[in-house]
Design an enzyme around this catalytic site. Structure first.
Site, PDB file in Angstrom:
ATOM      1  N   HIS A 139      -4.251  -2.926   0.653  1.00 19.33           N
ATOM      2  CA  HIS A 139      -4.633  -4.268   0.188  1.00 19.33           C
ATOM      3  C   HIS A 139      -5.430  -4.936   1.303  1.00 19.33           C
ATOM      4  O   HIS A 139      -5.272  -6.128   1.554  1.00 19.33           O
ATOM      5  CB  HIS A 139      -3.388  -5.091  -0.133  1.00 19.33           C
ATOM      6  CG  HIS A 139      -2.474  -4.458  -1.129  1.00 19.33           C
ATOM      7  ND1 HIS A 139      -1.119  -4.630  -1.123  1.00 19.33           N
ATOM      8  CD2 HIS A 139      -2.738  -3.636  -2.176  1.00 19.33           C
ATOM      9  CE1 HIS A 139      -0.571  -3.953  -2.128  1.00 19.33           C
ATOM     10  NE2 HIS A 139      -1.535  -3.335  -2.777  1.00 19.33           N
ATOM     11  N   SER A 166       9.013   4.026  -1.903  1.00 12.84           N
ATOM     12  CA  SER A 166       8.885   2.659  -2.384  1.00 12.84           C
ATOM     13  C   SER A 166       9.744   1.703  -1.555  1.00 12.84           C
ATOM     14  O   SER A 166      10.915   1.983  -1.298  1.00 12.84           O
ATOM     15  CB  SER A 166       9.355   2.630  -3.851  1.00 12.84           C
ATOM     16  OG  SER A 166       9.281   1.338  -4.355  1.00 12.84           O
ATOM     17  N   GLY A 202       0.826  -1.210   0.000  1.00 13.39           N
ATOM     18  CA  GLY A 202       0.000   0.000   0.000  1.00 13.39           C
ATOM     19  C   GLY A 202       0.856   1.254   0.000  1.00 13.39           C
ATOM     20  O   GLY A 202       2.090   1.191   0.004  1.00 13.39           O
ATOM     21  N   ASN A 203       0.191   2.402  -0.024  1.00 10.09           N
ATOM     22  CA  ASN A 203       0.900   3.684  -0.018  1.00 10.09           C
ATOM     23  C   ASN A 203      -0.072   4.802   0.312  1.00 10.09           C
ATOM     24  O   ASN A 203      -1.287   4.638   0.169  1.00 10.09           O
ATOM     25  CB  ASN A 203       1.604   3.937  -1.369  1.00 10.09           C
ATOM     26  CG  ASN A 203       0.862   3.308  -2.521  1.00 10.09           C
ATOM     27  OD1 ASN A 203      -0.175   3.818  -2.934  1.00 10.09           O
ATOM     28  ND2 ASN A 203       1.346   2.170  -3.000  1.00 10.09           N
ATOM     29  N   HIS A 230      -3.959   4.007  -0.343  1.00  7.52           N
ATOM     30  CA  HIS A 230      -4.129   2.769  -1.123  1.00  7.52           C
ATOM     31  C   HIS A 230      -3.708   1.603  -0.234  1.00  7.52           C
ATOM     32  O   HIS A 230      -2.616   1.629   0.336  1.00  7.52           O
ATOM     33  CB  HIS A 230      -3.273   2.831  -2.383  1.00  7.52           C
ATOM     34  CG  HIS A 230      -3.100   1.487  -3.035  1.00  7.52           C
ATOM     35  ND1 HIS A 230      -4.182   0.701  -3.384  1.00  7.52           N
ATOM     36  CD2 HIS A 230      -1.998   0.778  -3.365  1.00  7.52           C
ATOM     37  CE1 HIS A 230      -3.732  -0.422  -3.908  1.00  7.52           C
ATOM     38  NE2 HIS A 230      -2.412  -0.405  -3.907  1.00  7.52           N
ATOM     39  N   SER A 274       6.726   5.920  -4.154  1.00  3.95           N
ATOM     40  CA  SER A 274       5.938   4.711  -4.383  1.00  3.95           C
ATOM     41  C   SER A 274       5.740   4.452  -5.878  1.00  3.95           C
ATOM     42  O   SER A 274       5.550   5.387  -6.654  1.00  3.95           O
ATOM     43  CB  SER A 274       4.574   4.886  -3.721  1.00  3.95           C
ATOM     44  OG  SER A 274       3.673   3.943  -4.225  1.00  3.95           O
ATOM     45  N   SER A 275       5.752   3.175  -6.227  1.00  4.27           N
ATOM     46  CA  SER A 275       5.518   2.801  -7.633  1.00  4.27           C
ATOM     47  C   SER A 275       4.099   3.161  -8.077  1.00  4.27           C
ATOM     48  O   SER A 275       3.817   3.223  -9.276  1.00  4.27           O
ATOM     49  CB  SER A 275       5.751   1.303  -7.823  1.00  4.27           C
ATOM     50  OG  SER A 275       4.903   0.575  -6.960  1.00  4.27           O
ATOM     51  N   GLU A 276       3.198   3.404  -7.111  1.00  4.33           N
ATOM     52  CA  GLU A 276       1.822   3.774  -7.469  1.00  4.33           C
ATOM     53  C   GLU A 276       1.633   5.292  -7.606  1.00  4.33           C
ATOM     54  O   GLU A 276       0.512   5.776  -7.645  1.00  4.33           O
ATOM     55  CB  GLU A 276       0.819   3.221  -6.458  1.00  4.33           C
ATOM     56  CG  GLU A 276       0.694   1.707  -6.435  1.00  4.33           C
ATOM     57  CD  GLU A 276       0.084   1.083  -7.696  1.00  4.33           C
ATOM     58  OE1 GLU A 276      -0.149   1.806  -8.682  1.00  4.33           O
ATOM     59  OE2 GLU A 276      -0.139  -0.132  -7.689  1.00  4.33           O
ATOM     60  N   HIS A 309      -6.601  -6.639  -6.849  1.00  7.24           N
ATOM     61  CA  HIS A 309      -5.512  -5.881  -6.243  1.00  7.24           C
ATOM     62  C   HIS A 309      -5.850  -5.339  -4.845  1.00  7.24           C
ATOM     63  O   HIS A 309      -5.342  -5.850  -3.855  1.00  7.24           O
ATOM     64  CB  HIS A 309      -5.128  -4.765  -7.226  1.00  7.24           C
ATOM     65  CG  HIS A 309      -3.962  -3.937  -6.809  1.00  7.24           C
ATOM     66  ND1 HIS A 309      -3.268  -3.143  -7.691  1.00  7.24           N
ATOM     67  CD2 HIS A 309      -3.378  -3.742  -5.601  1.00  7.24           C
ATOM     68  CE1 HIS A 309      -2.298  -2.525  -7.056  1.00  7.24           C
ATOM     69  NE2 HIS A 309      -2.347  -2.865  -5.787  1.00  7.24           N
TER      70      HIS A 309
HETATM   71 ZN   LIG Z   1      -1.196  -1.998  -4.324  1.00  7.71          ZN
END
Ligand SMILES: [Zn+2]
Length: 212
Positions: free
Chosen positions: A95, A43, A27-28, A93, A72-74, A156
């Site tokens: 999970h 990240s 998450g982020n 975000h 973060s990759s998101e 996801h």
């Molecule tokens: Zn995710």
């Protein structure tokens, strides 16, 4: 001002873990700064180890302007949502397991518990796109539209928004709660969604309440 935003990102990341919405580095979280940049969790760093000064700051185009660690990759999903929703100041975000259960089934969480109205009349599902992709950002922003403060990401997890990052965390917590209740109800019976008019009325009340 940005320093306070980075501190909030560090603090809410730890809260995400404490609330059981994520594990390890999953998450982020992010917040929009006063000068229209985004402070976002780095990240691959466990939340307990994220210090204020590590928190990356990126432009709306995703270019890093400060912070020692990579964002973060998101990041593309966060910036896509901020671009689409000027009033949104924070994004979470996660999970979280019950909400993610509906996400893998491609089933929206229906409005069977009144608290869902803190996020929407239901929690819709955004179609699948690879994690970290621009497509995922576009699909999430489209699914949230202007009516929803949370949606599921197919196969996801969950994304929740608020006027501030702490408000977005509250939405993420409530989504996991109503997902769990709905899941439990489906296991022992056939829960009926509430009337659309009742959900819309509650949504207005929560909106009003959120502003004060
Ligand atoms: Zn995710």
């Amino acid at each position: 001002m940005t320093e306070a935003d980075r501190k909030t990102v560090s603090r809410i990341g730890k809260q995400l873990l404490k609330e059981g919405l994520t594990r390890a580095t999953g998450g982020n979280v992010s917040t929009r700064t006063a000068d229209e940049t985004v402070a976002i969790s780095p990240s691959g760093i466990p939340y307990p180890e994220i210090e204020r000064q590590d928190v990356p700051v990126v432009t709306m185009e995703g270019e890093q302007v400060s912070g020692s660690d990579p964002p973060s990759s998101e990041t593309p999903m966060h910036t896509a949502i901020y671009e689409n929703r000027p009033e949104v100041g924070g994004i979470v975000h996660s999970h979280s397991p019950y909400a993610s259960t509906f996400a893998v089934l491609d089933e929206p969480i229906e409005g069977t518990h009144y608290l869902i109205a803190q996020a929407g009349t239901e929690i819709p599902v955004a179609g699948y796109a690879p994690p970290g992709s621009e497509d995922l950002g576009r699909l999430a922003a489209e699914t949230l539209g202007t009516d929803y403060d949370a949606c599921l990401l197919r196969n996801h997890g969950v994304v929740a928004v608020g006027e501030t990052l702490p408000a977005a965390l509250e939405v993420a917590i409530v989504v996991e709660y109503v997902a769990r209740i709905h899941y439990q109800a489906l296991n022992i019976g056939n829960p009926e969604p509430m009337a659309e008019s009742d959900l819309t009325e509650l949504r207005d009340i929560f909106d009003e309440y959120g502003r004060h």
